[in-house]
Design an enzyme around this catalytic site. Structure first.
Site, PDB file in Angstrom:
ATOM      1  N   CYS A  55       2.114   3.750  -6.602  1.00 25.80           N
ATOM      2  CA  CYS A  55       3.532   4.457  -6.469  1.00 25.80           C
ATOM      3  C   CYS A  55       3.333   5.721  -7.035  1.00 25.80           C
ATOM      4  CB  CYS A  55       4.421   3.694  -7.128  1.00 25.80           C
ATOM      5  SG  CYS A  55       4.814   1.920  -6.556  1.00 25.80           S
ATOM      6  N   HIS A  73      10.027   8.692  -8.755  1.00 23.90           N
ATOM      7  CA  HIS A  73       9.701   7.552  -7.811  1.00 23.90           C
ATOM      8  C   HIS A  73      10.862   6.539  -7.626  1.00 23.90           C
ATOM      9  CE1 HIS A  73       7.936   4.033  -6.004  1.00 23.90           C
ATOM     10  NE2 HIS A  73       7.709   3.401  -7.018  1.00 23.90           N
ATOM     11  N   ASN A  86      11.803   0.502  -2.492  1.00 22.90           N
ATOM     12  CA  ASN A  86      10.769   0.857  -3.160  1.00 22.90           C
ATOM     13  C   ASN A  86       9.831   1.066  -1.884  1.00 22.90           C
ATOM     14  OD1 ASN A  86       8.199   1.518  -4.511  1.00 22.90           O
ATOM     15  ND2 ASN A  86       8.749   0.045  -6.020  1.00 22.90           N
TER      16      ASN A  86
END
Ligand code: UT7
Length: 333
Positions: free
Chosen positions: A127, A260, A290
């Site tokens: 990520c 993020h 996500n």
């Protein structure tokens, strides 16, 4: 890739166009909860919204691969920048869900864009991947090795999800975001911070691999959510303060925070610590879930296209994820 003479080195790399792409299949929490119930897995829209801020995610259809999403985002970024694919002399794709073990998804993107010869490689920092990729592209541009880079975050994370594990399968989605990053004497990327701590490999991983003609080990995502949560909250604040200090700026200089997009509670906690109001926090986790390495460039593109982010705005981009990896980039848009 050829190095130019020192006198010609640009002072900055600068984003000149952004783009993104989401697969058309959108699943609300209620849609997903209904599908999981058929497997005997209980969850609810209320739980997911309250604990994560996620309301929906997009999943790619079978047969759609990482490079397909990446190319769509790249084309949108090129169009926004007013550049032809032929102008690109570096392609970096941040992904943990590549089309193949090898070659890199970046090489496949290059082929699909119809350009040849420039360096193309993937960055694997889960990520944090887009932050890593942006920092690497910036360094290559400022040292004269490239002038016009495509930096892409693209994921089909749905392929790694264990739909029998409600603690993870409700969190992730698919998508891609891209920027065209060019050599410039106007700011530009101001500073970056990259970190990793391999002691935490096990708290967020997909431990499978390919060997002897088979998938070996478990090729599905595992996460100790509370452990990741705790680490993320700490390192994101540290990285933000470090990158601001490196650039000689303070939190008052930030126009937008684009973290993020994993959990609204982590994002709001970072914003609070930096004394940034809700209007300065770019949030897409509600609609995208996500999307790992794609989440930051996706959120950036959304806020550019809806007119919030304009030329001259100072942006703090922050990533955190498996590895454990984390990092931040401060830039003037
Ligand atoms: O992208 C890389 C970075 N990743 C992240 O930043 C993720 C970080 N972690 C998180 O976002 C959160 O830890 C989660 C959203 C994953 C979990 O939230 P939490 O508040 O930490 O919940 P928890 O894991 O402590 O679980 C609380 C309860 C448990 O039940 P009991 O033991 O209290 O009875 C879980 O079994 O919630 C239960 N639970 C669920 N209930 C309904 C876990 N998942 C679900 C679910 N639906 N999907």
């Amino acid at each position: 890739m050829t190095a130019s003479s020192t006198s010609a080195l640009p002072r900055f790399s600068r984003i000149v166009g952004t783009g993104s792409h989401l697969p058309s299949q959108r699943l609300s929490n209620t849609d997903l909860a209904r599908e999981l119930a058929e497997r005997g897995i209980q969850t609810s829209d209320e739980w997911i919204v309250e604990r994560t801020g996620i309301r929906a995610r997009h999943f790619a259809d079978a047969g759609v691969v990482c490079s397909d999403l990446a190319v769509a985002a790249a084309r949108a970024a090129l169009q926004a920048a007013g550049r032809e694919a032929a102008a690109i002399d570096l392609i970096i794709v941040a992904t943990s869900t590549p089309d193949m073990v090898f070659p890199s998804t970046a090489c496949i993107v290059q082929q699909k864009l119809g350009v040849h010869g420039c360096p193309a490689f993937d960055v694997q920092a889960v990520c944090s991947g887009f932050i890593y990729a942006l920092a690497v592209a910036d360094a290559l541009i400022r040292t004269g090795s490239a002038r016009c880079a495509l930096v892409i975050g693209s994921e089909v994370f749905s392929r790694l999800l264990d739909f029998n594990d409600r603690t993870t399968c409700v969190l992730f989605g698919d998508g891609a975001g891209a920027v065209v990053l060019e050599a410039s004497n106007e700011p530009g990327l101001l500073a970056s911070e990259l970190h990793a701590d391999g002691r935490h490999v096990g708290i967020l991983c997909t431990p499978g691999t390919v060997a002897g003609g088979k998938a070996i080990g478990d090729p599905l995502l595992k996460m100790d959510g509370p452990a990741v949560f705790k680490l993320a909250v700490g390192v994101l604040e540290d990285a933000a303060r470090a990158v601001l200090a490196k650039a000689g700026k303070t939190e008052a200089d930030i126009d937008f925070l684009i973290p993020h997009q994993a959990n609204i509670r982590i994002m709001q906690s970072t914003a609070r610590k930096l004394k940034l109001g809700a209007d300065k926090l770019v949030v897409t986790v509600d609609e995208h879930g996500n999307t790992s390495a794609a989440s930051i460039p996706l959120a950036l593109d959304v806020a550019v296209r809806d007119g919030r982010i304009r030329r001259g705005h100072r942006l703090l981009l922050e990533g955190v994820g498996g590895g454990f990896t984390w990092g931040a980039v401060l830039l003037e848009f």
